[in-house]
Motif scaffolding. Structure first.
Motif, PDB file in Angstrom:
ATOM      1  N   TYR A  26       8.162   8.202   3.656  1.00 48.75           N
ATOM      2  CA  TYR A  26       6.974   9.054   3.611  1.00 48.75           C
ATOM      3  C   TYR A  26       6.537   9.324   2.171  1.00 48.75           C
ATOM      4  O   TYR A  26       5.346   9.521   1.904  1.00 48.75           O
ATOM      5  N   GLU A  27       7.513   9.310   1.225  1.00 49.55           N
ATOM      6  CA  GLU A  27       7.153   9.465  -0.186  1.00 49.55           C
ATOM      7  C   GLU A  27       6.382   8.236  -0.681  1.00 49.55           C
ATOM      8  O   GLU A  27       5.401   8.366  -1.424  1.00 49.55           O
ATOM      9  N   GLN A  28       6.824   7.068  -0.279  1.00 50.48           N
ATOM     10  CA  GLN A  28       6.109   5.840  -0.643  1.00 50.48           C
ATOM     11  C   GLN A  28       4.686   5.863  -0.083  1.00 50.48           C
ATOM     12  O   GLN A  28       3.734   5.480  -0.768  1.00 50.48           O
ATOM     13  N   VAL A  29       4.572   6.318   1.169  1.00 53.17           N
ATOM     14  CA  VAL A  29       3.253   6.364   1.800  1.00 53.17           C
ATOM     15  C   VAL A  29       2.359   7.373   1.086  1.00 53.17           C
ATOM     16  O   VAL A  29       1.168   7.115   0.846  1.00 53.17           O
ATOM     17  N   PRO A  49      -9.944   8.443   5.665  1.00 43.54           N
ATOM     18  CA  PRO A  49     -10.100   7.843   6.999  1.00 43.54           C
ATOM     19  C   PRO A  49      -9.264   8.600   8.026  1.00 43.54           C
ATOM     20  O   PRO A  49      -8.310   9.303   7.689  1.00 43.54           O
ATOM     21  N   ALA A  50      -9.629   8.451   9.286  1.00 41.94           N
ATOM     22  CA  ALA A  50      -8.856   9.082  10.364  1.00 41.94           C
ATOM     23  C   ALA A  50      -7.411   8.601  10.308  1.00 41.94           C
ATOM     24  O   ALA A  50      -7.128   7.493   9.837  1.00 41.94           O
ATOM     25  N   GLU A  51      -6.475   9.427  10.791  1.00 47.79           N
ATOM     26  CA  GLU A  51      -5.048   9.106  10.697  1.00 47.79           C
ATOM     27  C   GLU A  51      -4.712   7.773  11.352  1.00 47.79           C
ATOM     28  O   GLU A  51      -3.912   7.004  10.822  1.00 47.79           O
ATOM     29  N   ARG A  52      -5.298   7.497  12.511  1.00 45.24           N
ATOM     30  CA  ARG A  52      -4.989   6.246  13.205  1.00 45.24           C
ATOM     31  C   ARG A  52      -5.384   5.041  12.335  1.00 45.24           C
ATOM     32  O   ARG A  52      -4.614   4.085  12.205  1.00 45.24           O
ATOM     33  N   GLU A  53      -6.569   5.117  11.732  1.00 45.83           N
ATOM     34  CA  GLU A  53      -7.033   4.023  10.879  1.00 45.83           C
ATOM     35  C   GLU A  53      -6.175   3.894   9.625  1.00 45.83           C
ATOM     36  O   GLU A  53      -5.807   2.793   9.212  1.00 45.83           O
ATOM     37  N   LEU A  54      -5.842   5.045   9.013  1.00 44.46           N
ATOM     38  CA  LEU A  54      -5.048   5.029   7.783  1.00 44.46           C
ATOM     39  C   LEU A  54      -3.648   4.484   8.049  1.00 44.46           C
ATOM     40  O   LEU A  54      -3.117   3.697   7.253  1.00 44.46           O
ATOM     41  N   SER A  56      -2.830   2.374  10.357  1.00 49.40           N
ATOM     42  CA  SER A  56      -2.974   0.937  10.587  1.00 49.40           C
ATOM     43  C   SER A  56      -3.117   0.182   9.274  1.00 49.40           C
ATOM     44  O   SER A  56      -2.501  -0.866   9.068  1.00 49.40           O
ATOM     45  N   ARG A  57      -3.913   0.720   8.361  1.00 44.51           N
ATOM     46  CA  ARG A  57      -4.115   0.069   7.058  1.00 44.51           C
ATOM     47  C   ARG A  57      -2.815  -0.021   6.263  1.00 44.51           C
ATOM     48  O   ARG A  57      -2.544  -1.006   5.592  1.00 44.51           O
ATOM     49  N   LEU A  58      -2.007   1.048   6.366  1.00 44.05           N
ATOM     50  CA  LEU A  58      -0.766   1.097   5.588  1.00 44.05           C
ATOM     51  C   LEU A  58       0.403   0.448   6.319  1.00 44.05           C
ATOM     52  O   LEU A  58       1.470   0.251   5.728  1.00 44.05           O
ATOM     53  N   GLY A  59       0.226   0.155   7.599  1.00 44.26           N
ATOM     54  CA  GLY A  59       1.295  -0.480   8.355  1.00 44.26           C
ATOM     55  C   GLY A  59       2.468   0.432   8.621  1.00 44.26           C
ATOM     56  O   GLY A  59       3.623  -0.002   8.609  1.00 44.26           O
ATOM     57  N   VAL A  60       2.191   1.724   8.857  1.00 45.86           N
ATOM     58  CA  VAL A  60       3.261   2.687   9.139  1.00 45.86           C
ATOM     59  C   VAL A  60       2.939   3.419  10.438  1.00 45.86           C
ATOM     60  O   VAL A  60       1.819   3.360  10.945  1.00 45.86           O
ATOM     61  N   SER A  61       3.918   4.132  10.960  1.00 45.51           N
ATOM     62  CA  SER A  61       3.715   4.894  12.188  1.00 45.51           C
ATOM     63  C   SER A  61       2.875   6.132  11.901  1.00 45.51           C
ATOM     64  O   SER A  61       2.785   6.602  10.756  1.00 45.51           O
ATOM     65  N   ARG A  62       2.282   6.674  12.964  1.00 48.68           N
ATOM     66  CA  ARG A  62       1.517   7.913  12.811  1.00 48.68           C
ATOM     67  C   ARG A  62       2.421   9.050  12.351  1.00 48.68           C
ATOM     68  O   ARG A  62       2.002   9.919  11.588  1.00 48.68           O
ATOM     69  N   ALA A  63       3.679   9.044  12.813  1.00 47.46           N
ATOM     70  CA  ALA A  63       4.607  10.116  12.428  1.00 47.46           C
ATOM     71  C   ALA A  63       4.882  10.090  10.923  1.00 47.46           C
ATOM     72  O   ALA A  63       4.881  11.126  10.257  1.00 47.46           O
ATOM     73  N   THR A  64       5.109   8.889  10.379  1.00 49.36           N
ATOM     74  CA  THR A  64       5.368   8.772   8.941  1.00 49.36           C
ATOM     75  C   THR A  64       4.127   9.144   8.152  1.00 49.36           C
ATOM     76  O   THR A  64       4.204   9.844   7.122  1.00 49.36           O
TER      77      THR A  64
END
Length: 242
Positions: A26-29, A49-54, A56-64
């Protein structure tokens, strides 16, 4: 035959370097989001951007992603506006993000200990010293938080007003000043806690238990309820991941 060279004395030995701190995902993100803000020259008030889009762009889970955004909110880099998403508040720069996020995580346990010590005593005093006006302010804060939470918000401002009303009801100038001194640190724990799933409703229930004990004039029950509340709100993701 020449004697082998003597080993260096203990005083001349070079110490091993300290192990590098592990950078959590989460620190990296959080650092990536900060870099993205800088690259796109976003200014305070600009929307992310909305969390879902962000995610997806970063390739991480919504929780992270959510944990990273909470970390950024705690250090003041972004702000969450109910109904409007996440907006830029300020940018400390990508190179300072991990340092700032880690500093928050490091001081969090001590903030929680201090909250427990001060607010448990404050609740006890409030139960014996509260006036009708104090009870009205406590109830108003509870109603404000309840309305916000029912509308889908986190209840951050209502939470803050509730604890301020309880502090005022204790009628202790010194305790009030001490709470004021650490108010910015308590806000860190408040944001961190109320961003946990289902935490706003649980926190509201804890507030109601505290308020009921104060209204009943029961200092022991008020202290127990406040201690239980601080323990509950202290269960946050950033400490579980350390």
């Amino acid at each position: 035959m020449a004697a082998p060279p003597s080993p260096p004395s203990r005083g001349s030995e070079s110490p091993f370097p300290a192990p590098l701190a592990r950078v959590r995902l989460y620190e990296q993100v959080a650092q990536q989001i900060s870099a993205w803000i800088s690259e796109h020259d976003l200014q305070p008030g600009d929307k992310l951007p909305a969390e879902r889009e962000l995610a997806s762009r970063l390739g991480v889970s919504r929780a992270t992603l959510s944990q990273a955004l909470v970390a950024l909110e705690v250090i003041g880099a972004v702000a969450v506006r109910h109904g409007d998403g996440t907006v830029v508040a300020k940018s400390p720069g990508p190179s300072r993000i991990v340092e700032a996020v880690r500093a928050h995580a490091d001081r969090l346990p001590e903030i929680i200990e201090t909250r427990d010590a001060l607010e448990t005593k404050i609740a006890s005093l409030a139960a014996t010293r509260r006036t009708d006006e104090d009870l009205d302010r406590i109830e108003t804060a509870l109603l404000s938080m309840e309305i916000d939470v029912k509308a889908g918000g986190r209840g951050v401002e209502g939470d803050e007003h509730f604890h301020a009303a309880v502090t005022a009801a204790a009628h202790s100038g010194l305790l009030s000043r001490l709470m004021g001194e650490i108010a910015h640190l308590i806000r860190e724990t408040r944001i961190e806690s109320l961003s946990q799933p289902d935490r706003p409703r649980a926190s509201l229930a804890g507030h109601r238990a505290i308020a009921d004990a104060i209204r009943a004039g029961d200092p022991e029950s008020a202290a127990r309820a406040m201690h239980a509340h601080v323990e509950m709100v202290s269960d946050v993701a950033v400490l579980r991941s350390t």
